[in-house]
Design a protein around this motif. Structure first.
Motif, PDB file in Angstrom:
ATOM      1  N   ASP B  14      28.225 142.321 -49.399  1.00 22.83           N
ATOM      2  CA  ASP B  14      29.121 141.214 -48.862  1.00 22.83           C
ATOM      3  C   ASP B  14      30.016 141.822 -47.878  1.00 22.83           C
ATOM      4  O   ASP B  14      30.374 140.933 -46.880  1.00 22.83           O
ATOM      5  N   GLU B  15      30.575 142.698 -47.666  1.00 25.67           N
ATOM      6  CA  GLU B  15      31.802 143.171 -46.619  1.00 25.67           C
ATOM      7  C   GLU B  15      31.011 143.787 -45.701  1.00 25.67           C
ATOM      8  O   GLU B  15      31.403 143.917 -44.443  1.00 25.67           O
ATOM      9  N   GLU B  24      38.109 146.538 -50.273  1.00 26.75           N
ATOM     10  CA  GLU B  24      38.086 145.106 -51.350  1.00 26.75           C
ATOM     11  C   GLU B  24      38.059 145.816 -52.718  1.00 26.75           C
ATOM     12  O   GLU B  24      38.690 144.773 -53.674  1.00 26.75           O
ATOM     13  N   MET B  88      39.094 134.959 -59.501  1.00 19.43           N
ATOM     14  CA  MET B  88      38.271 134.303 -59.212  1.00 19.43           C
ATOM     15  C   MET B  88      36.788 134.610 -59.036  1.00 19.43           C
ATOM     16  O   MET B  88      36.668 135.814 -58.350  1.00 19.43           O
ATOM     17  N   ALA B 105      30.383 117.318 -47.480  1.00 17.91           N
ATOM     18  CA  ALA B 105      31.685 117.204 -47.583  1.00 17.91           C
ATOM     19  C   ALA B 105      32.223 116.839 -49.065  1.00 17.91           C
ATOM     20  O   ALA B 105      33.242 117.362 -49.545  1.00 17.91           O
ATOM     21  N   LEU B 108      32.627 119.960 -51.014  1.00 19.91           N
ATOM     22  CA  LEU B 108      33.516 120.655 -50.705  1.00 19.91           C
ATOM     23  C   LEU B 108      34.913 120.386 -51.357  1.00 19.91           C
ATOM     24  O   LEU B 108      35.611 120.919 -51.995  1.00 19.91           O
ATOM     25  N   ARG B 109      34.983 119.018 -51.401  1.00 24.66           N
ATOM     26  CA  ARG B 109      36.362 118.293 -52.182  1.00 24.66           C
ATOM     27  C   ARG B 109      36.138 118.804 -53.594  1.00 24.66           C
ATOM     28  O   ARG B 109      37.191 119.033 -54.082  1.00 24.66           O
ATOM     29  N   ALA B 112      37.092 122.321 -54.141  1.00 22.25           N
ATOM     30  CA  ALA B 112      38.698 122.644 -53.917  1.00 22.25           C
ATOM     31  C   ALA B 112      39.324 122.426 -55.292  1.00 22.25           C
ATOM     32  O   ALA B 112      40.553 122.861 -55.462  1.00 22.25           O
ATOM     33  N   THR B 117      36.812 129.764 -58.944  1.00 29.04           N
ATOM     34  CA  THR B 117      35.572 130.174 -58.235  1.00 29.04           C
ATOM     35  C   THR B 117      35.787 129.911 -56.794  1.00 29.04           C
ATOM     36  O   THR B 117      36.668 128.989 -56.408  1.00 29.04           O
ATOM     37  N   THR B 118      35.578 130.825 -56.073  1.00 33.76           N
ATOM     38  CA  THR B 118      35.540 130.564 -54.580  1.00 33.76           C
ATOM     39  C   THR B 118      34.023 130.781 -54.013  1.00 33.76           C
ATOM     40  O   THR B 118      33.263 131.334 -54.554  1.00 33.76           O
ATOM     41  N   LEU B 119      33.976 129.959 -52.869  1.00 33.51           N
ATOM     42  CA  LEU B 119      32.728 129.754 -52.240  1.00 33.51           C
ATOM     43  C   LEU B 119      32.296 130.752 -51.514  1.00 33.51           C
ATOM     44  O   LEU B 119      33.233 130.934 -50.391  1.00 33.51           O
ATOM     45  N   ASP B 120      31.106 131.324 -51.146  1.00 38.25           N
ATOM     46  CA  ASP B 120      30.774 132.278 -50.002  1.00 38.25           C
ATOM     47  C   ASP B 120      29.632 131.424 -49.417  1.00 38.25           C
ATOM     48  O   ASP B 120      28.319 131.807 -50.003  1.00 38.25           O
ATOM     49  N   LEU B 121      29.711 130.488 -48.593  1.00 34.06           N
ATOM     50  CA  LEU B 121      28.379 129.809 -48.034  1.00 34.06           C
ATOM     51  C   LEU B 121      27.678 130.632 -46.904  1.00 34.06           C
ATOM     52  O   LEU B 121      28.492 131.388 -46.243  1.00 34.06           O
ATOM     53  N   HIS B 122      26.523 130.681 -47.023  1.00 37.48           N
ATOM     54  CA  HIS B 122      25.658 131.199 -45.971  1.00 37.48           C
ATOM     55  C   HIS B 122      24.855 130.169 -45.303  1.00 37.48           C
ATOM     56  O   HIS B 122      24.274 129.311 -46.203  1.00 37.48           O
ATOM     57  N   VAL B 123      25.369 129.946 -43.946  1.00 41.13           N
ATOM     58  CA  VAL B 123      24.315 128.975 -43.418  1.00 41.13           C
ATOM     59  C   VAL B 123      23.053 129.585 -42.987  1.00 41.13           C
ATOM     60  O   VAL B 123      22.993 130.461 -42.283  1.00 41.13           O
TER      61      VAL B 123
END
Lengths: 295, 295
Positions: B14-15, B24, B88, B105, B108-109, B112, B117-123
Motif C-alpha cells: 500500500d505504501e 505506517e 478505520m 458521486a 462518495l456521499r 462519507a 471505513t476509509t476508501l482507497d480508490l484505484h483508478v
C-alpha cells in the motif's frame, strides 16, 4: 543503427505490445520482432522487457531517448523539405493531473492549431515525471523538480497554490474550540505519493494522523471533498464558485501551500519542441502565481 | 502464518516502500524487513519485488489477497466485540476514471457517512481492473469484464453511453459532403488501451486512421475536446450543458457506444463489503442506463 529498428522500439513502448506496434507500423508482428532482435544482437543487450505492457530495459531507455530525438528531427527535416505534408509527429509530454485539470487549457487550445503535431500526454505526479524524461518516454515535462535531468534545460513556470477546504458540514462536525481537530477530521489524499495534506498536518502538530481516503484523480478528489468524505488541499484554480456559494469552506483563512512548477525539456534544436515550450510558458503566465512560493 | 507478518506485507504494497510501511505500522524499517523475511523463509518463496514502488510477486499476490480478507474480517470482529471503536478499515476498490468523474458521486456521499471505513480508490481502466482483484490489490472493482474472477461474484450495474462530440469549429473544418471526414479529423483517445474511438471509426470504415492525441485523464480528455484538439467519445453524463449551449456538437445524431459495467467483489461475508456493494448499486441505479447495451 537502423531507423526502422528504432521505430519498432518506440512503437512497442508507445503501444505496449508487439502486435499493436505491428498494426501501428503496418507490418507483421514477426517483422517487429526481427527488428528488435536485430537491435539486441547489434548491442549485445536486451532492450525490451517483454510483458503487458512491454517496457524498456536500462539499455532500451537510452536507445529510446535517442530514437525519439532522431524521429523529431527527421520529421522536421521532412516538413522543411516539403516531402511530408500530411503525417503528424507524436510529441510525448508529461503533465501533472492538477495542471491538466486547471491552467493547461490555453496550452491545449494552442496545440489544437498545430497541424503537424499530435500530443501524447502522460499524466504523472509532478514529483515523479523526471524519470520519464530520463527514460526517454517524454520530450518535456511539467515537474516540481528544479534539478535539470541530464541533457535537459529547466525553467521556473510559477507556483500552484493549494488551500485546505472541506464541506461546511464536515468542518462543523470536527470543530474543537474554534479550530479544526486535525487529528480526527478525515482527510482525502491523491495517492500514497501525495504529501500535501501530510505536510499541512505536520505543521499543525496533528498526532495521531487522521483517517485518510485515497482518490487518485483530480476530478475524483474534488468530488470526494465535495461529497464530504474528507478535507483536502485543493488547487485554488479548481475551486470555481465553491467558496462563494458556500458549498466548500476554507479551514484556515490564510492556510495554504504553494508548489513551484518547472518545465524541463530536452536541449534539442527543434521547432516543434520550442513551440510547445512557448505554449506551456504562455499558459503558465496566465494561470500560475509568479512570485516565489512560501508554504 | 503470522498476522503481524501479513500486515507488514499489505503495508509495504500500500505504501510502496519498507520505510513508509514502517512509519505506517509505527515500527522500525528493520522490523518490517524481518517480518517479510520471516514470511519468505516460511514459504520458501520471495513475496515482495523490491523496487520503487515495491510490488508483490505471484506468491506475494496470493498472500496479499488472503491478508486483506483476514484483515477485513478481523476489523469487523473487533468492532462487533466493541474492542476497537476508533480505528478505520481501509477498503481498496478499483473504479474507472469516467465512472469516478460522473455517476459515482452518490457513492462518495454514502461513504462519507461511514465512520469505520476509509476508501482507497484505484483508478484503472474498466477493461483492466480484473487483475487488481486477482492480485488481491482491491476487494471490489467496477469493470467491463462480465467473467467472474475466481473467488468473486459479479453483477451487472448498467451501461454508460458514450457519444461522439467535437467543437463546432472542428466539425466544420472537417466536413466532407455533409458528414465528418473520419479519416482526417484528429481524434483524442484516453490512452493506448482506450479503443472506443477506434471501434467507432472502424464501424465507419475510416482508412487511414486519423491523427490522434492521447490525454489520459477524464477531465483532461473533456478539456482537450473542448479546446478543439480533436473529437472524442464522451460519456453523455459528462456533457453537462455543452450540447445545449452549443460549445460542443454531436457528430452523428444517433451515433453512440454503450459500455456495460459490472461490479465484481470478493465472496466474503463482510458487513463493510456488503455496504459498499449496496452503495455502488444505488449510485448505478441513479446514473447508469439499465437496458442492455447496443453499440
Amino acid at each position: 543503427m537502423n531507423l526502422e529498428h528504432l521505430r519498432a522500439l518506440t512503437a512497442i513502448i508507445d503501444e505496449g505490445t508487439f502486435e499493436a506496434a505491428a498494426y501501428e507500423l503496418g507490418v507483421s508482428p514477426s517483422a517487429v520482432s526481427q527488428r528488435i532482435k536485430a537491435l539486441e544482437s547489434a548491442l549485445g543487450q536486451v532492450v525490451v522487457r517483454r510483458g503487458t505492457p512491454c517496457s524498456p530495459t536500462a539499455a532500451g531507455a537510452v536507445l529510446l531517448r535517442m530514437a525519439r530525438q532522431v524521429q523529431l528531427l527527421e520529421a522536421e527535416t521532412r516538413s522543411l523539405l516539403g516531402s511530408d505534408g500530411t503525417s503528424m509527429t507524436v510529441t510525448p509530454v508529461a503533465v501533472n493531473a492538477d495542471s491538466l485539470a486547471t491552467w493547461l487549457a490555453p496550452f491545449l487550445r494552442d496545440a489544437a492549431t498545430w497541424t503537424d503535431t499530435t500530443l501524447d500526454l502522460h499524466v504523472e505526479d509532478q514529483d515523479h515525471s523526471s524519470h520519464l524524461l530520463r527514460q526517454g518516454a517524454v520530450i518535456g515535462a511539467i515537474t516540481s523538480d528544479p534539478a535539470a535531468v541530464g541533457g535537459c534545460r529547466v525553467e521556473h513556470l510559477g507556483a500552484m497554490r493549494y488551500v485546505p477546504v472541506a464541506t461546511p458540514a464536515l468542518r462543523d462536525r470536527f470543530l474543537a474550540g474554534g479550530s479544526p481537530d486535525w487529528a480526527a477530521m478525515p482527510v482525502v489524499q491523491f495517492n500514497a505519493k501525495d504529501d500535501l495534506q501530510h505536510r499541512f498536518l505536520r505543521d499543525r502538530g496533528a498526532d495521531p494522523l487522521p483517517p485518510r481516503h485515497t482518490v487518485p484523480s483530480s476530478e475524483g478528489f474534488l468530488a470526494a471533498v465535495r461529497a464530504g468524505l474528507g478535507w483536502g488541499m485543493l488547487p485554488e484554480l479548481q475551486l470555481g464558485e465553491a467558496l462563494v456559494d458556500g458549498s466548500l469552506v476554507l479551514l484556515e483563512p490564510e492556510g495554504h501551500l504553494d508548489v513551484d512548477l518547472y518545465w524541463q525539456a530536452w536541449t534539442l534544436d527543434s521547432v516543434r519542441l520550442a513551440r510547445i515550450t512557448e505554449a506551456v510558458r504562455a499558459a503558465a503566465r496566465q494561470g500560475l502565481r509568479s512570485e516565489a512560493a512560501a508554504g
